[in-house]
Design a protein around this motif. Structure first.
Motif, PDB file in Angstrom:
ATOM      1  N   TRP B  72       0.760  -1.236  -0.073  1.00 17.39           N
ATOM      2  CA  TRP B  72       0.022  -0.011   0.011  1.00 17.39           C
ATOM      3  C   TRP B  72       0.915   1.175  -0.133  1.00 17.39           C
ATOM      4  O   TRP B  72       2.071   1.173   0.316  1.00 17.39           O
ATOM      5  CB  TRP B  72      -0.929   0.014   1.163  1.00 17.39           C
ATOM      6  N   GLU B  73       0.167   2.086  -0.299  1.00 20.13           N
ATOM      7  CA  GLU B  73       0.975   3.604  -0.587  1.00 20.13           C
ATOM      8  C   GLU B  73       0.598   4.455   0.754  1.00 20.13           C
ATOM      9  O   GLU B  73      -0.186   4.296   1.513  1.00 20.13           O
ATOM     10  CB  GLU B  73       0.819   4.272  -1.709  1.00 20.13           C
ATOM     11  N   GLY B  74       1.681   5.429   0.782  1.00 23.25           N
ATOM     12  CA  GLY B  74       1.242   6.605   1.879  1.00 23.25           C
ATOM     13  C   GLY B  74       2.049   7.754   1.351  1.00 23.25           C
ATOM     14  O   GLY B  74       3.103   7.648   0.486  1.00 23.25           O
ATOM     15  N   SER B  75       2.084   8.723   2.119  1.00 21.92           N
ATOM     16  CA  SER B  75       2.505   9.935   1.778  1.00 21.92           C
ATOM     17  C   SER B  75       2.528  10.836   3.059  1.00 21.92           C
ATOM     18  O   SER B  75       1.554  11.089   3.782  1.00 21.92           O
ATOM     19  CB  SER B  75       2.324  10.822   0.349  1.00 21.92           C
ATOM     20  N   ASP B  76       3.676  11.857   3.027  1.00 26.01           N
ATOM     21  CA  ASP B  76       3.538  12.662   4.297  1.00 26.01           C
ATOM     22  C   ASP B  76       4.562  13.815   3.759  1.00 26.01           C
ATOM     23  O   ASP B  76       5.227  13.860   2.602  1.00 26.01           O
ATOM     24  CB  ASP B  76       4.050  12.035   5.558  1.00 26.01           C
ATOM     25  N   THR B  77       4.552  14.883   4.457  1.00 22.31           N
ATOM     26  CA  THR B  77       5.150  16.222   4.035  1.00 22.31           C
ATOM     27  C   THR B  77       6.750  16.075   4.310  1.00 22.31           C
ATOM     28  O   THR B  77       7.446  16.952   3.862  1.00 22.31           O
ATOM     29  CB  THR B  77       4.643  17.280   4.780  1.00 22.31           C
ATOM     30  N   ILE B  78       7.126  15.182   5.053  1.00 20.84           N
ATOM     31  CA  ILE B  78       8.519  14.651   5.350  1.00 20.84           C
ATOM     32  C   ILE B  78       9.216  13.841   4.793  1.00 20.84           C
ATOM     33  O   ILE B  78      10.465  14.037   3.841  1.00 20.84           O
ATOM     34  CB  ILE B  78       8.689  14.292   6.900  1.00 20.84           C
TER      35      ILE B  78
END
Lengths: 146, 149
Positions: B72-78
Motif C-alpha cells: 500500500w502507499e502513503g505520503s507525508d510532508t517529510i
C-alpha cells in the motif's frame, strides 16, 4: 553439461513431444529441446503462469523457473512445478532431474532454496533471454527419481 | 529480417521508460517482454525481473492471502510518497493483519528502502480492491489539489 547446448539429440515419440508441449512449448521449441538446447518458454499450468527453462538429454532433465505467478499458491506453486518436471522426466525415461531458480531476486525465496540445499552457480544468460556476456546466478539441485 | 524490437527501440528513443515498454511488450508474452527489456534497455536479468514484478504489483488489484505480501502507499510532508510491503499473517472480520513491514521511499532514481517505523498492522481488506497504481494516482491528485487550494 554446457547449459546452452548438450551433445545428446533425443528421439521423441509423438506422445513425448506432446507431453513437453503441454508445459507451454511451441512445436519449434519442442524441436529445440529435442536437439539438446536450453529453451526458455512461456509456462502455463492449471494454476500458474510464468517463464521457465527446459533442457533435456538422455541422462538428465534440467527444468528451471525464471518467473512464476500463482496467486495464493505459496510453496505449493513450486511443489506443482517440481511434479510437472518429475512427471515429464519419467515419461522420457530420465532418472535425474535438475531443478533450478534463475536470478532469484526475492531474498526470502533465495534463503528457502538454500536451506533446501539448492546450490548457487553462475551460468551464461540463455540466448532465449537475450544472451550476451552476462553471467546469471541459478540455485540448483539434482534429484534422483526412483 | 524484421527487427522484432523495432517498435520498442522507437519507444526508447522517445524517452519511454522500461516499465512503459514492458506494459506494451507483455501482450506478446512474458518471455518476449523480458527479452525486450534486456535487448532494448540493456537491463540485467535480475533487473528485468524486478521491472516485470513491480509492474505486476502496480497494475493488478491485490488478493491478500495468508503468507503472501500486500502493498500500500502513503505520503507525508517529510518523506514524500512511499510504498509499504508487509506479510499477511491473518485475514479476519474484513481486516488483513500484517507484519514484517518494509518501507520504500519513491525517489527520482527509483525506490529507496527506509525504516518502517509506526506502520499499521491491520488494514481493511477492501483497501486492496484497487490496484496500487490507481491508489498512487489518487494520492498524487490529492496532494496536488491540496497544494493548489
Amino acid at each position: 553439461m554446457d547449459e546452452q547446448h548438450c551433445d545428446s539429440i533425443m528421439d521423441l515419440t509423438d506422445e513425448q513431444r506432446q507431453q513437453i508441449a503441454n508445459l507451454g512449448l511451441l512445436p519449434e521449441q519442442v524441436e529445440q529441446v529435442r536437439l539438446g538446447r536450453e529453451v526458455a518458454f512461456d509456462f502455463r499450468t492449471e494454476s500458474a503462469v510464468g517463464v521457465a527453462l527446459l533442457q533435456v538429454s538422455n541422462v538428465i532433465l534440467r527444468c528451471g523457473i525464471l518467473e512464476i505467478n500463482d496467486p495464493g499458491g505459496g510453496l505449493l506453486t513450486f511443489v506443482r512445478f517440481r511434479n510437472h518436471a518429475f512427471n515429464l522426466a519419467r515419461s522420457l525415461g530420465i532418472h535425474h532431474v535438475e531443478l533450478f531458480g534463475m536470478a532469484v531476486v526475492n531474498p526470502e525465496l533465495r534463503e528457502l532454496l538454500i536451506r533446501q540445499s539448492f546450490m548457487p552457480r553462475e551460468v551464461t544468460c540463455p540466448d532465449d533471454l537475450g544472451g550476451g556476456p552476462e553471467m546469471v546466478e541459478i540455485l540448483a539441485k539434482v534429484f534422483v527419481l526412483k | 529480417m524484421k527487427d522484432e524490437f523495432s517498435k520498442f527501440k522507437q519507444m526508447r528513443s522517445e524517452g519511454r521508460t522500461a516499465a512503459e515498454a514492458y506494459q506494451t511488450a507483455k501482450a506478446d508474452g512474458e518471455l518476449f517482454a523480458l527479452r525486450m527489456l534486456r535487448t532494448v534497455y540493456g537491463l540485467s536479468l535480475p533487473d528485468a525481473k524486478r521491472v516485470s514484478g513491480v509492474m505486476e504489483k502496480l497494475y493488478a488489484p491485490q488478493t491478500p492471502v495468508v503468507g503472501g505480501k500486500v502493498y500500500w502507499e502513503g505520503s507525508d510532508t517529510i518523506e514524500g510518497t512511499w510504498i509499504m510491503e508487509a506479510t499477511v499473517d491473518d485475514i479476519r472480520d474484513g481486516f488483513v493483519c500484517v507484519s514484517k513491514h518494509r518501507k520504500f521511499l519513491i525517489q527520482p532514481n527509483g525506490l529507496e528502502e527506509t525504516l518502517a517505523n509506526g506502520a499499521v498492522d491491520r488494514i481493511p481488506k477492501s483497501y486492496f480492491a484497487k490496484s496500487l497504481l490507481n491508489r498512487l494516482s489518487e494520492a498524487a491528485s490529492f496532494w496536488r489539489e491540496l497544494a493548489e487550494a
